[in-house]
Design an enzyme around this catalytic site. Sequence first.
Site, PDB file in Angstrom:
ATOM      1  N   GLY A 148       0.826  -1.200   0.000  1.00 37.12           N
ATOM      2  CA  GLY A 148       0.000   0.000   0.000  1.00 37.12           C
ATOM      3  C   GLY A 148       0.860   1.250   0.000  1.00 37.12           C
TER       4      GLY A 148
ATOM      5  N   GLY B 197       5.504   6.558   6.179  1.00 36.04           N
ATOM      6  CA  GLY B 197       4.517   5.548   6.544  1.00 36.04           C
ATOM      7  C   GLY B 197       3.951   5.726   7.932  1.00 36.04           C
ATOM      8  CD  GLU B 198       6.176   3.484  10.516  1.00 34.41           C
ATOM      9  OE1 GLU B 198       5.614   3.007  11.511  1.00 34.41           O
ATOM     10  OE2 GLU B 198       6.558   2.793   9.551  1.00 34.41           O
TER      11      GLU B 198
ATOM     12  NE  ARG C 260      14.331  14.218  -5.020  1.00 39.74           N
ATOM     13  CZ  ARG C 260      15.416  13.909  -5.714  1.00 39.74           C
ATOM     14  NH1 ARG C 260      16.184  12.908  -5.330  1.00 39.74           N
ATOM     15  NH2 ARG C 260      15.740  14.596  -6.772  1.00 39.74           N
TER      16      ARG C 260
ATOM     17  CE  LYS D 258      14.582  14.441   7.265  1.00 34.62           C
ATOM     18  NZ  LYS D 258      14.183  15.707   7.929  1.00 34.62           N
TER      19      LYS D 258
END
Lengths: 194, 324, 708
Positions: free
Chosen positions: C465, C674-675, C598, C671
Site C-alpha cells: 500500500g 509511513g508512520e 524529498r 524520509k
Amino acid sequence: MPPNPGRRDVLVGGIASAIGLGLLDGCATVPTAPAAAAPSDLVDLSLEVNGQRRALRIDPRTTLLDLLRENLGLTGAKKGCDMGQCGACTVLVDGQRIDSCLALALQVEGRKVTTIEGLARGEELHPMQAAFIEEDAFQCGYCTPGQILSAVALLAEGVADSDGAIREGMSGNICRCGAYPNICAAVRRLRGRG
Amino acid sequence: MRHFSYQRAASVEDAVRAGPGAAFLAGGTSLVDLMKLEVLNPSRLVDVSRLDLRGIEARPDGLRIGACATNSEVAAHPEVKRRFPVLSEALLSGASPQLRNVATVAGNLMQRTRCAYYRDLATACNKREPGSGCAALEGWTRMHAILGGSERCIALHPSDMCVAMAALQAVIHVRGPNGDRDIPFGDFHLLPGDHPEREFALEPGELVLSVFIPFSAAGMRSRYVKVRDRASYAFALASCAAGLEIASGKIRAAQLALGGVGTKPWRVPEAEQALQGQSPERVAFQRAAEIAVRGAQTRRDNAFKMELARRTAVRALTLAAEGA
Amino acid sequence: MKNIGDPLPRVDGPAKVTGAARYAYEWQVPGMAYAVLVTSNTARGRVLEVDASAATREPGVLAVLTPQNAMRLPGPTQGEPPDRVVQALQDDRVYFSNQPVAVAVADTFERAVHAALMVRIRSEPARHTVRLEDELANAVPHDLIAGGRSIPADEARGDVARGLREADARVEQTYETPPETHNPMEPHATVAVWEAPDRLTVYDSTQWVFAVQRKLARAFAMPKENVHVIAKFVGGAFGSKGSPWSHVLLTAMAAKQVGRPVKLALMRPHMFGMVGGRPHTRQKLALGARKDGRLTALSHQSASATSRFDVFVEGCALQARHLYACPNIESKHRIVRLDIGTPTFMRAPGEASGSFALESALDELAVALDLDPLELRLKNHAEKDPIEDRPFSSKSLRACYAEGARRFGWEKRSARPRAQTREGMLVGMGMATAAYPGNFAPAQALARMNADGTALVQSGMLEVGNGAYTVMRQVAADALGLPVEKVRFDLGDSTMPEAPITAGSISTASVGSAVLLVCRALRQRLEQMGASGAASYAEVVQRAGGAPIEERSKAAPGEERKRYTMLGHGAQFAEVLVDPELGMVRVARLVGAFACGRVLNARLARSQLMGGMVWGIGMALHEHSVYDEKLGRIISRDLADYHVASNADVQSIEPILVEEEDTVVDPAGVKGMGEIGTCGAAAAIANAVFNATGRRIRSLPITPDNLL
C-alpha cells in the site's frame, strides 16, 4: 467436480491490454485448481456470474465468497473477516450489494452475481474503477474491489446526496489503510453523472 | 460449519410442514454467521427467502410487513418513513448497507446476541451450551445487559429494529403445525432466567409470516437515537426509540423503548404512562427515563450504561417532542 | 524530464481495481489442500492431549498436526532478533491464549474449518496474568530495536530533579495506551509448495520476503537458496507482517506432512495475539517549565507489556530524546512480562503511543502556564538534538507549525474549554507535534536495460500500500532519463536483490536510494558504451549483441548517521465536536503538515499521510484489544468488537506536504512517510477533547462513557 473456469485468465489478459501496460506486476496467470470433494455430499448449484451461467456441484456449506474464490477462481472478492464485519467480500447479487461471506452459495441459486472481475466493460474500466485510480482511493488494494462494488451500488441506490450520506453509505466497507476521504472523492466524482 | 441438509421451501405450507426440527433460513446474516462459528448447528435448513413474504401493505389500522422484507426495503418504504420514522431510523442505524440488503424482518426479530462469549467456543456460555456457566458474569461486560439479566446470562439483545418495534407495540404473526397465531411484541423475546437457551416464544416449527404495526399518532412523531463507539457500523452502547402524541401542549400518549441495555428490547409501560398528561419538557422526560432503567443491575464495565441510557432516552424524547 | 515528484497515479492501480492483483492466498497450485489453525483456550500451561479422532474421521481430512505428531523441525525456529519466537508444535507448552496448538488439513476449506472446530484440546492450565498493573513491580529495563538498530533503554542529560525544583509550573501525570491489534484487511496467509524434498516455494503475506526465507531455511535446515518466497501484493500489514509468525512454519510443515501444497489463512479471531499488536503502555511524564514556557525538565518513563518468551519494547520515550530543547531530560523504557502473545511494531511503534503521553502532557503544561500550546512548543523548539548535542540533517518543524496553523485556522481557537459550540455540540481544538526517524538500512537493487529500450529494475521490497511499484518506477525512470512507461519495477521475490524490511518508514528511503544508485550506474555504463540520451539505449544494447545490460548496486548508511540526528517532523491540528450529553466525539477536521525530505510522488505521499492520520482517529477514539483477565484471552476478537475507524468516522483530513531538502539523510533525500501521519494525531484529538469539554482523558481510547 466444478468446472475449471479459465475465464479469469482471459480476463486478466484483457485488463493488461486494456491498460496498455503490458507491465502488470504480480498478476501471473496460473491454472485454477478446482476444489475437490467426495461426491456423496455434494449438491447441484447453478447461477450466473458476470454474465456467464455456471453449473457446479458443491459442498452445501460453501459460502458465496468461497464459491467465487475457491471454486471459480474469482479472487477479486476478498476475505477480510469472513463474518460480515468488513465488506471486503462485497459483490452485487441482482444488482444489490451484499456481503458474500454471509450468504450460502445455495441461497443465490439462479441469481445474477457481479464481481469486480465482471465490472469492466470489455477492455474499458468501469468509471468507478477509473475514479478510484484517479482519486488514489486505495493503498494496499485489498478492500478495493469491495469498495468499488459498494460505491457502484450506492450510486444506483440514489441516496448519496451529500458528503455525509456518502460516508454513511460507504461505512460497510472498512479500509485499514485509511483511504476514506479519497474513496468519498471517487464517489463524488461520479455522482450526478448518469 | 457442521453438515446440514438444505431445502428451499416452495410455499409457506411446505415450510411449515418441514419446520419442526429445522432452522428457517432467510437472509442468513445472523444464522450463517453463527453456523460458521458452529455456535448454531441446525442439521436441516429450510430456505424461506423466496416465499412471497416480502410485501409491505397498508391496512386501515396499521402496516403489515412481510417477514422476508429486507431491512433496506422496510427502511426506505414511504409509508414506514411517514408513519413510523423511528423504525426507518432504527433500521438505518444498524449494520451496513450490504447487510441491510439481505437481513430480513423475521431474521432481525430472531437476531442472536453479540455477546463475545456466546460467539467464542472456548468460553462457558449457558445460552450456547446450557449448564456450562457464564463467562460474561466475571468477564468483559461493556457490551452486556444491565436490565433483564439473570445469574445465568446477561447477554445483550443487539437489534435496533426490535427496539423500534417494541416501542410501536407491533404484533408478530406466525404460522405453525397448529395453525396461525399472533404474538404481542413484548412476549416474543424471552428473558434468560434459568434457561437462556430459550430465546423466543415460538413453538417448534412455527414460522414468522409478518409483523403488524398499528398506526398511532405517537408513531408518526417518533425518533431513534443510538449511541455507539464509532459513527457507523457499530452496535449500540445505548439506544432509545421514542414517540409522542402531543395535543394542547400536553403528552397524550407516549411510546418508549430502550436498546443496548436489556437482554431483550426494553419497553417499560410505566415510563410511558408517567409521560401521559405531562408537558413535553425535560423534567418529564428525565422522570420517564429514570423509570425506564429501574431495576438495572450494573457490573464493572457497564455501569455507565445506566446514566447513558437515561440521557439517550431524554434525547430521543426531546427530538420526538420537537417533531420531525 | 522529471518523474520524481510527479503525482503519477499508481501503476498497479488497474490490477488493484479489477481484482487482478494476486495476494498470497490467491496463488493457485494444482492439488492444493487447505489448512486451518486450532488455537489454545488457556493462557499458560501445557497441552495434555489433542483429541483429533473425530476430526480425522471426517471425509476429506488429510491430517491434524498436533504437538504429538507434528514433524520435528531439524533446525531452530528462531532467527536473529528481531525475528520472533514462534510456536510450531515442537513442544506442549502454552504461553498465551490463542496460540496455535494444532492444524487441521483437508481437501476443501469447508472440511478443514469443520475439522479444526472438532479438535478437542485438553490442557493443564497454570496461573496466568495478562494485566499490566499486576506485574508493574517487576518491570525491568530493556534496550530497544528501532529502525533496524539497537538503542539503549535509558538516556539522560542534566538533572531532572533539579529542573523540576527550579520550575515555575509542573505537570506530573500518568498516561495509558491500550493494547491494539493491527488488523490489516488481508489476514496473514501462507501457501507452501514443496517442489522437492529440499526445495520449497512459499507465497506469503509478508513485509519481508528475506526474513521468511531465512526462517524457513533455518527451521528446515536447508540452504536459503532452496526457499523461494514470493509476495507480489500484500493487503496491508502495518508491522504485523514484519516477522514470520508461527503459521508460516506450520503451513510448510503441513505441506510436507500431507505431501501436497497447502494454503493457510488466519481467521480474523486468530489475528488477536498470535501475530503481534501494539502493547499496553503506562507512561509517566514529568515536565517543568519557567513562567515564559521554557522547559527546565522533561522526564518520560514508559512501561510496556511483552510476552514471557520474547521481547518487544515499545519505544514510547524515544521522542523525548530529540524533540524539545531542555537542559534536563530523562527517557526510560521498562518491559513488563505477561502471559500474552509477543507484541510487535505497529504503525509508528513507540512514537504513536509515546506522543500521546508527551504531547498531552505539554498541553497540560500550556494550561498550567496559561500559554498557547503552539507557542509553548515554539518556545522549546530544538535547534539541535538536545541529548546528542548534534545538528539535525534537516528540520522544517517551524514551517510545519506555521503552515498547519494557517490552514487549520488555529487563531480561532479559544483557550478556555467549553467556550465554543456548534449546533448543540461542543467544539474543541487541539494540536500536537509529530516526529519520526528518517530511517535508512542497507538495500540492494538491480537494473537491466533491454534491447528494446525498456528497463527492468528489481529489489525484493514489498508492495503493502506504500506505492512501491509506482515510486520506484519513478525514481528509476528519472535516473535513467526514461519515461515511466519504459521502466518496469518488480519486487516481492526472494531471488531479487535483498531489500530491508518494508516497515518503519525504511523502505522507500533505502530501496529508493539503491534504485537511484543502480540506475545511475546503468546509465553511466550505457553512456560509456556510447549512448547519448535515453533514445539511444536500445541501439547501444543491440550493438553490443542484444543481451540485456545489467548493473547491481547497494545503498547503505555511512558515518553521517553518527554526525546528525535525522527526523521527519510535522504538526497535527484537530477539531472535534463532542455531544455534551451523550459523550460521542467526532473528529470534524484533522490538518497535518509534514516535512519529510524529498517527496517522490505527492499524490501517494498525501494518501500515506492521510492513512496515518486516520489511524490517529482510531487510536484516539476506537481501538482497544480487550483482555478478559480471568480467561487471559483477548475477548474483542473480531472487527465488530475491535473497532477501527469506519468511513463515517473520517470527515475532513488534510495532509500538507511542507517542502524540505535533505542532502544528508540518504542518497534519495527521502524520509519515510509511513508512520509520521499517526504520530501526535491521538494527542491532538485528546487535546481538542479537553478544549471542548474541560475533561482531560489520559487513557485511550476516548469512548462516550469517558465523557458522561
